[in-house]
Design a protein around this motif. Structure first.
Motif, short mmCIF file in Angstrom:
data_model
loop_
_atom_site.label_atom_id
_atom_site.label_comp_id
_atom_site.label_asym_id
_atom_site.label_seq_id
_atom_site.Cartn_x
_atom_site.Cartn_y
_atom_site.Cartn_z
N PHE A 158 0.90 -1.27 0.14
CA PHE A 158 0.01 0.03 -0.10
C PHE A 158 0.85 1.36 0.02
O PHE A 158 2.03 1.05 0.42
CB PHE A 158 -0.93 -0.01 1.33
CG PHE A 158 -0.16 -0.19 2.50
CD1 PHE A 158 0.11 0.85 3.19
CD2 PHE A 158 0.09 -1.36 2.99
CE1 PHE A 158 0.84 0.96 4.41
CE2 PHE A 158 0.68 -1.70 4.14
CZ PHE A 158 1.07 -0.63 4.98
N LEU A 159 0.43 2.30 -0.63
CA LEU A 159 0.98 3.59 -0.68
C LEU A 159 0.60 4.26 0.76
O LEU A 159 -0.62 4.29 1.33
CB LEU A 159 0.87 4.35 -1.99
CG LEU A 159 1.01 3.73 -3.18
CD1 LEU A 159 0.69 4.77 -4.34
CD2 LEU A 159 2.37 3.22 -3.15
N ILE A 160 1.56 5.04 1.17
CA ILE A 160 1.33 5.98 2.48
C ILE A 160 1.16 7.40 1.77
O ILE A 160 1.84 7.77 0.92
CB ILE A 160 2.27 5.58 3.63
CG1 ILE A 160 4.00 6.03 3.16
CG2 ILE A 160 1.98 4.29 4.18
CD1 ILE A 160 4.89 6.00 4.23
N ASN A 161 0.57 7.98 2.68
CA ASN A 161 -0.10 9.72 2.42
C ASN A 161 1.12 10.41 2.50
O ASN A 161 1.83 10.31 3.39
CB ASN A 161 -1.28 10.00 3.10
CG ASN A 161 -1.91 11.16 2.22
OD1 ASN A 161 -1.23 12.32 2.60
ND2 ASN A 161 -3.08 10.95 1.97
N GLU A 162 1.26 11.72 1.67
CA GLU A 162 2.26 12.65 2.02
C GLU A 162 2.08 13.24 3.25
O GLU A 162 3.26 14.07 3.84
CB GLU A 162 2.20 13.39 0.73
CG GLU A 162 2.87 13.07 -0.41
CD GLU A 162 2.66 14.17 -1.57
OE1 GLU A 162 2.99 15.15 -1.44
OE2 GLU A 162 1.97 13.74 -2.62
N LYS A 163 1.10 13.33 3.91
CA LYS A 163 0.85 14.06 5.11
C LYS A 163 1.67 13.15 6.38
O LYS A 163 1.95 13.90 7.18
CB LYS A 163 -0.64 13.98 5.59
CG LYS A 163 -1.22 12.64 5.97
CD LYS A 163 -2.48 12.78 6.34
CE LYS A 163 -3.20 11.55 6.96
NZ LYS A 163 -4.83 11.62 7.42
N TYR A 164 2.07 11.92 6.09
CA TYR A 164 2.93 11.50 6.75
C TYR A 164 4.55 11.42 6.51
O TYR A 164 5.10 11.74 7.30
CB TYR A 164 2.51 9.78 7.00
CG TYR A 164 1.32 9.58 7.49
CD1 TYR A 164 1.07 10.23 9.01
CD2 TYR A 164 0.54 8.80 7.04
CE1 TYR A 164 -0.30 9.86 9.26
CE2 TYR A 164 -0.94 8.68 7.52
CZ TYR A 164 -1.17 8.95 8.58
OH TYR A 164 -2.43 8.96 9.34
N ARG A 203 4.80 0.66 1.48
CA ARG A 203 4.81 -0.08 2.58
C ARG A 203 4.13 -1.48 2.32
O ARG A 203 3.26 -1.53 1.46
CB ARG A 203 4.35 0.62 3.91
CG ARG A 203 4.99 1.68 4.36
CD ARG A 203 6.60 1.64 4.33
NE ARG A 203 7.08 2.92 4.89
CZ ARG A 203 7.54 3.89 4.29
NH1 ARG A 203 7.58 3.82 3.01
NH2 ARG A 203 7.92 5.05 4.93
N GLY A 204 4.49 -2.35 3.03
CA GLY A 204 4.14 -3.89 2.99
C GLY A 204 4.30 -4.82 4.06
O GLY A 204 4.68 -4.10 5.34
N ASN A 210 9.55 -5.56 9.41
CA ASN A 210 10.06 -4.21 8.61
C ASN A 210 8.86 -4.25 7.70
O ASN A 210 8.49 -5.23 6.73
CB ASN A 210 11.33 -4.61 7.82
CG ASN A 210 12.38 -4.90 8.64
OD1 ASN A 210 12.34 -4.34 9.76
ND2 ASN A 210 13.48 -5.37 8.10
N PRO A 211 8.35 -2.95 7.61
CA PRO A 211 7.06 -2.78 6.76
C PRO A 211 7.42 -2.60 5.02
O PRO A 211 6.93 -1.57 4.68
CB PRO A 211 6.22 -1.50 7.29
CG PRO A 211 7.50 -0.88 7.74
CD PRO A 211 8.39 -1.91 8.55
N VAL A 212 7.96 -3.68 4.50
CA VAL A 212 8.74 -3.56 3.15
C VAL A 212 7.73 -4.40 2.31
O VAL A 212 7.06 -5.34 2.73
CB VAL A 212 9.81 -3.71 3.13
CG1 VAL A 212 10.69 -2.58 3.83
CG2 VAL A 212 10.60 -5.10 3.85
N LEU A 233 -0.84 -4.45 -5.45
CA LEU A 233 -1.25 -3.02 -5.54
C LEU A 233 -2.53 -3.17 -6.01
O LEU A 233 -3.02 -3.81 -6.72
CB LEU A 233 -0.16 -2.39 -6.57
CG LEU A 233 1.06 -2.11 -6.08
CD1 LEU A 233 2.00 -1.51 -7.13
CD2 LEU A 233 1.29 -1.40 -4.69
N THR A 234 -3.28 -2.32 -5.45
CA THR A 234 -4.76 -1.76 -5.92
C THR A 234 -4.24 -1.18 -7.09
O THR A 234 -3.57 -0.29 -7.54
CB THR A 234 -5.43 -1.03 -4.76
OG1 THR A 234 -4.66 0.25 -4.56
CG2 THR A 234 -5.50 -1.81 -3.58
#
Length: 591
Positions: A158-164, A203-204, A210-212, A233-234
């Motif tokens: 999954f992709l994580i948001n730029e706010k993080y 991340r995964g 490790n979230p990879v 990936l979605t």
């Protein structure tokens, strides 16, 4: 199959392929510290479960080369396996190569799976063994006998948001490609999973702790390709990556992409973070630049958004630790608590915090003598009951969607000896000295390491591990390129780097003491002697003062300790219940 039967099966294949030695590494094609179950080759072959080690097999000897952190563990786990422990003199060094040179005859054949060996190690084997005309060949002698080998993980990414993250994929790619231009490289191969995770904000859950996600990346003059199992990936994430200029291709397609590069191209490869197998696929004529990945430096320096999020994580993590310390104190001697049950309780407290995504590593919960094993992992057989006496060392960390933590505390449980009190105070003194030091711009990690060790060296005490490691942002708990250890690492300690400070004292058979906080490098002063930096402590968790021998601390060290515990109370109390806050206030009082 027993381990001895597996060893015999490996030797049979070696004889058939005329291999005189076989090397089994603790790695995967991404040169990861922690690997998916599919690549836990050391554990399958020998029973050894440590995260660092190398097996070497000949027809007459089989050995595990590992460092002091695992000597006790390896001795126990290798019993009746057919393998003998070979103690590394220097941590993280391939001393087995010298052994091979001294042991093997001229013209021998050394085999290994070249996908599980770094470019650096492959080239070192070539150079060190060349004058004996030793041939290197790639074989996987384990796969044919690993009947129930776990498949590659298939969990979603999954992709994580730029706010993080504080920065877009397009921006990160632009920065990396600008670095490649300076290096006059047309392409870059990236195999290291944490670099890929940072670069693509992905991340995964493919690797425990490790979230990879298993993937490769190839950056080119006009295109960027992410090689990943497309089912992970979605459609939305694929579209988002496409809008950032990223093409998606199958995980194994990286091999064809490398094999078909233009013969006049120049490719940038980090030799420590790419496997020898992919390196060997490059066409003749391709020029190769071997340096550390630019992204490794970029991700080490946390941006303002990441720092804000990490500060938030420290409060959440500190709340969980406060609840854990209080629970231990109120229940020890009243209910049965073991190393494993205590670790489970700590994880439960963390899991209740917003954004918790799992542990950042396997909790080290070592009671009494087990605390003297720096990388101890309790098992059903070793799980000790914790009693109201002695020391209990707990090294733990959490992964949150907005940061990563790593902290070590020692909990005194009663009837503590003078030796325990002295060791505790000296370790605390060492940690404080490192945390409050000022140092000029350009200072290297080995200099910080020495500053931390000096209070222990004064008492002729030392510890065998490094003093500190970099830490990722919702990423790997061990991250470079900076490190506080005795090696001559040329990387300077830079602004925005987050690093651990974790000195220790280990008394085999008695106890271990380690106290660890995470710090961020900040500017201190600019004067006639140029720029000076210092550290700001990020970790927020009580440091118990009941064992402290004040006569061993200097006034400024006592002041630091009192100020730190007061800050912990002020930062955490708004997020605690009234009862928890009252408990922490009492424990945080000045000494």
């Amino acid at each position: 199959m027993t381990y001895q039967e597996k060893l015999a099966a490996v030797r049979k294949q070696m004889a058939e392929q005329h291999a005189d030695a076989y090397i089994i590494t603790s790695s995967d094609p991404h040169m990861s510290e922690y690997v998916p179950n599919h690549y836990k080759c050391l554990e399958f072959a020998s029973g050894f479960t440590g995260s660092a080690g190398t097996l070497v097999v000949t027809q007459h000897f089989a050995g595990l080369w590992t460092d002091f952190r695992y000597f006790t563990q390896a001795t126990e786990q290798l019993a009746n396996s057919g393998y003998k422990l070979v103690k590394l003199k220097i941590q993280h060094t391939p001393e087995y190569i010298d052994w091979l040179y001294q042991t093997l005859p001229d013209g021998a054949v050394v085999a290994f799976d070249d996908k599980l060996l770094s470019v650096t190690l492959g080239q070192l084997l070539q150079s060190k063994l060349a004058d004996k005309n030793i041939t290197l060949k790639s074989f996987d002698f384990l796969d044919t006998i690993w009947a129930d080998r776990p498949p590659l993980p298939m969990k979603k990414a999954f992709l994580i948001n730029e706010k993080y993250t504080g920065e877009s994929v397009a921006s990160k790619l632009q920065r990396v490609k600008a670095s490649l231009k300076i290096q006059k490289a047309d392409y870059q191969l990236i195999s290291s999973l944490d670099d890929i995770a940072w670069l693509f904000n992905i991340r995964g859950e493919d690797v425990t702790y490790n979230p990879v996600v298993l993937s490769f990346a190839l950056l080119g003059p006009s295109e960027t390709t992410l090689f990943i199992d497309v089912n992970k990936l979605t459609a939305e994430d694929k579209t988002s990556l496409h809008h950032s200029g990223v093409q998606i291709s199958g995980y194994s397609d990286v091999e064809d992409a490398l094999a078909t590069l233009p013969a006049n191209a120049t490719i940038f490869i980090d030799p420590k973070r790419n496997c020898f197998g992919l390196y060997n696929l490059l066409p003749a004529g391709v020029s190769i630049v071997q340096e550390t990945n630019p992204s490794t430096y970029f991700k080490a320096i946390k941006n303002p958004i990441e720092v804000v999020n990490m500060r938030s994580v420290m409060i959440r993590d500190g709340v969980a630790l406060t609840q854990f310390f209080k629970w231990i104190e109120e229940n020890i001697g009243k209910i049965k608590i073991t190393e494993m049950s205590a670790a489970a309780q700590l994880k439960e407290f963390r899991a209740a915090q917003a954004g918790f995504a799992g542990a950042s590593f396997n909790i080290i919960a070592g009671y009494k003598a087990h605390g003297a094993l720096p990388h101890y992992a309790a098992t059903a057989e070793s799980d000790s009951e914790i009693l109201p006496e002695g020391l209990f060392l707990v090294d733990s960390g959490g992964q949150y969607h907005y940061g990563t933590t790593d902290i070590t505390r020692v909990i005194p449980l009663g009837n503590n000896t003078e030796e325990e009190r002295t060791d505790y105070t000296l370790v605390l003194k060492a940690m404080i000295e490192g945390s409050k030091t000022f140092f000029p711009k350009g200072t290297k990690g080995y200099q910080i390491d020495a500053i931390c060790r000096k209070p222990l060296w004064d008492y002729k005490i030392n510890y065998g591990h490094g003093t500190g490691h970099g830490i990722g942002f919702y990423l790997n708990v061990h991250e470079g390129p900076q490190a506080f250890n005795g090696t001559n690492n040329p990387v300077a300690v830079d602004l925005g780097m987050i690093t651990s400070i974790e000195p220790g004292v280990y008394r085999p058979g008695r106890h271990g003491v380690r106290i660890e906080n995470l710090v961020i490098t900040i500017a201190a002063e600019v004067n006639e002697f140029e720029e000076f930096y210092t550290f700001e402590t990020l970790t927020l968790a009580l440091i118990d003062t009941s064992l402290v021998k004040k006569d061993l601390l200097e006034t400024h060290q006592i002041a630091w300790l009192n100020n730190y515990n007061q800050t912990v109370f002020e930062k955490l109390s708004p997020a605690l219940s009234a009862d928890e806050a009252a408990w922490l206030k009492n424990k945080s009082r000045a000494i």
